[in-house]
Design a protein around this motif. Structure first.
Motif, mmCIF file in Angstrom:
data_model
loop_
_atom_site.group_PDB
_atom_site.id
_atom_site.type_symbol
_atom_site.label_atom_id
_atom_site.label_comp_id
_atom_site.label_asym_id
_atom_site.label_seq_id
_atom_site.Cartn_x
_atom_site.Cartn_y
_atom_site.Cartn_z
ATOM 1 N N SER A 99 1.417 6.883 -6.844
ATOM 2 C CA SER A 99 0.083 7.348 -7.269
ATOM 3 C C SER A 99 -0.749 6.255 -7.924
ATOM 4 O O SER A 99 -1.664 6.544 -8.702
ATOM 5 C CB SER A 99 0.215 8.543 -8.243
ATOM 6 N N GLY A 139 -3.167 0.698 -4.254
ATOM 7 C CA GLY A 139 -2.968 1.065 -2.851
ATOM 8 C C GLY A 139 -4.190 0.793 -2.008
ATOM 9 O O GLY A 139 -4.095 0.251 -0.898
ATOM 10 N N VAL A 140 -5.348 1.146 -2.533
ATOM 11 C CA VAL A 140 -6.596 0.922 -1.797
ATOM 12 C C VAL A 140 -6.862 -0.569 -1.630
ATOM 13 O O VAL A 140 -7.322 -1.021 -0.579
ATOM 14 C CB VAL A 140 -7.776 1.602 -2.518
ATOM 15 N N MET A 163 -8.961 8.537 4.199
ATOM 16 C CA MET A 163 -9.631 7.922 3.051
ATOM 17 C C MET A 163 -10.792 8.784 2.581
ATOM 18 O O MET A 163 -10.998 8.978 1.376
ATOM 19 C CB MET A 163 -10.131 6.530 3.434
ATOM 20 N N PHE A 184 0.716 3.896 -3.098
ATOM 21 C CA PHE A 184 0.324 5.291 -2.900
ATOM 22 C C PHE A 184 1.474 6.229 -3.251
ATOM 23 O O PHE A 184 1.264 7.337 -3.753
ATOM 24 C CB PHE A 184 -0.119 5.528 -1.452
ATOM 25 N N ILE A 220 -2.232 8.753 4.110
ATOM 26 C CA ILE A 220 -2.404 7.340 4.480
ATOM 27 C C ILE A 220 -1.063 6.628 4.439
ATOM 28 O O ILE A 220 -0.713 5.858 5.347
ATOM 29 C CB ILE A 220 -3.392 6.649 3.529
ATOM 30 N N THR A 229 -3.356 4.553 -7.077
ATOM 31 C CA THR A 229 -4.382 4.593 -6.035
ATOM 32 C C THR A 229 -5.178 3.300 -5.927
ATOM 33 O O THR A 229 -5.429 2.801 -4.827
ATOM 34 C CB THR A 229 -5.352 5.762 -6.305
ATOM 35 N N ALA A 266 0.830 -1.207 0.000
ATOM 36 C CA ALA A 266 0.000 0.000 0.000
ATOM 37 C C ALA A 266 0.863 1.255 0.000
ATOM 38 O O ALA A 266 0.602 2.216 -0.753
ATOM 39 C CB ALA A 266 -0.927 -0.009 1.223
ATOM 40 N N ALA A 318 -9.577 11.462 0.588
ATOM 41 C CA ALA A 318 -8.745 11.019 -0.540
ATOM 42 C C ALA A 318 -7.307 11.487 -0.371
ATOM 43 O O ALA A 318 -6.607 11.810 -1.345
ATOM 44 C CB ALA A 318 -9.319 11.525 -1.865
ATOM 45 N N ASP A 319 -6.842 11.517 0.891
ATOM 46 C CA ASP A 319 -5.472 11.937 1.202
ATOM 47 C C ASP A 319 -4.579 10.694 1.232
ATOM 48 O O ASP A 319 -4.210 10.187 2.294
ATOM 49 C CB ASP A 319 -5.452 12.654 2.561
ATOM 50 N N TYR A 320 -4.192 10.232 0.068
ATOM 51 C CA TYR A 320 -3.447 8.979 -0.022
ATOM 52 C C TYR A 320 -1.997 9.137 0.433
ATOM 53 O O TYR A 320 -1.400 8.177 0.927
ATOM 54 C CB TYR A 320 -3.523 8.438 -1.447
#
Length: 216
Positions: free
Chosen positions: A106, A111-112, A168, A103, A176, A108, A99, A171-173
């Motif tokens: 990028s 990562g999610v 989350m 992230f 995270i 995403t 993850a 949307a601040d990856y």
């Protein structure tokens, strides 16, 4: 109503109008005399658990065809469950790094997906610790003294999980990734400390056997 305890038919009799709850209370008291606990209950093939617990417990025994009850010492069950929890914590190391890396570049979606696997394991570990604590508390009064300590250990864990939830939603990856990389080693140790604390209340032989089957 047919009653089976550990797969053997019981001749236990109950007063007219008794409920499933009444049945369990009576059997729980008898089991505790031998240091045992009720581990599972099934009514007409339906597990008494989850959202239907209240509904099932309130049923009259006259409306139930068969009740299956499993009893036993909770030590081995708890030891096995916590050994599995340790395995899950070890598995999250790879998912957490996946993850962080995803992230960082990028990616995403990747990562999610990796984060989702981490969260699934972490929440299950929390659930296992809480259920193990409750189950042992049925037969060991001493464990209740550790309730506050366990709550203190799990508090920062829940704070980090909440931070991830907030990030989350925003949307601040990058945020995270920072939480996963710099703030999770300590809370992971808190999970292990909780597991060790609960295992400390299990018979030495069971605790030793459980530790030997885990590679950490």
């Amino acid at each position: 109503m047919d009653l089976y305890i550990n797969n053997s038919k019981s001749s236990e009799s109950f007063a007219p109008g008794a409920s499933v709850s009444d049945l369990l209370e009576s059997l729980r008291a008898k089991a505790l005399e031998d240091g045992h606990a009720i581990l599972s209950v099934t009514c007409d093939g339906i597990d008494v658990c989850g959202d239907r617990v209240t509904e099932m417990l309130e049923r009259s025994l006259s409306d139930v065809g068969r009740v299956d009850i499993s009893t036993g010492r909770p030590d081995q069950l708890v030891g096995d469950a916590l050994a599995h929890a340790r395995t899950q914590l070890a598995a999250t190391g790879d998912f957490r790094q996946q993850a962080i890396d995803a992230f960082g570049r990028s990616a995403t979606t990747d990562g999610v997906a990796a984060l989702g696997k981490c969260l699934s394991h972490w929440l299950e570990v929390n659930d296992t610790i809480n259920k193990s604590f409750t189950l042992l508390g049925m037969t060991q009064s001493g464990i209740i003294e550790d309730q506050e300590k366990i709550a203190e250990l799990l508090a920062p864990v829940m704070e980090r999980l909440n931070e991830i939830r907030v990030a989350m939603e925003a949307a601040d990856y990058v945020g995270i990734a920072d939480i996963l990389e710099y703030e999770f080693d300590d809370v992971q140790q808190n999970w292990h400390a909780c597991i060790d604390m609960v295992l400390g209340h299990i018979d030495d032989a069971v605790a030793t056997a459980t530790t030997q089957t885990c590679p950490f």
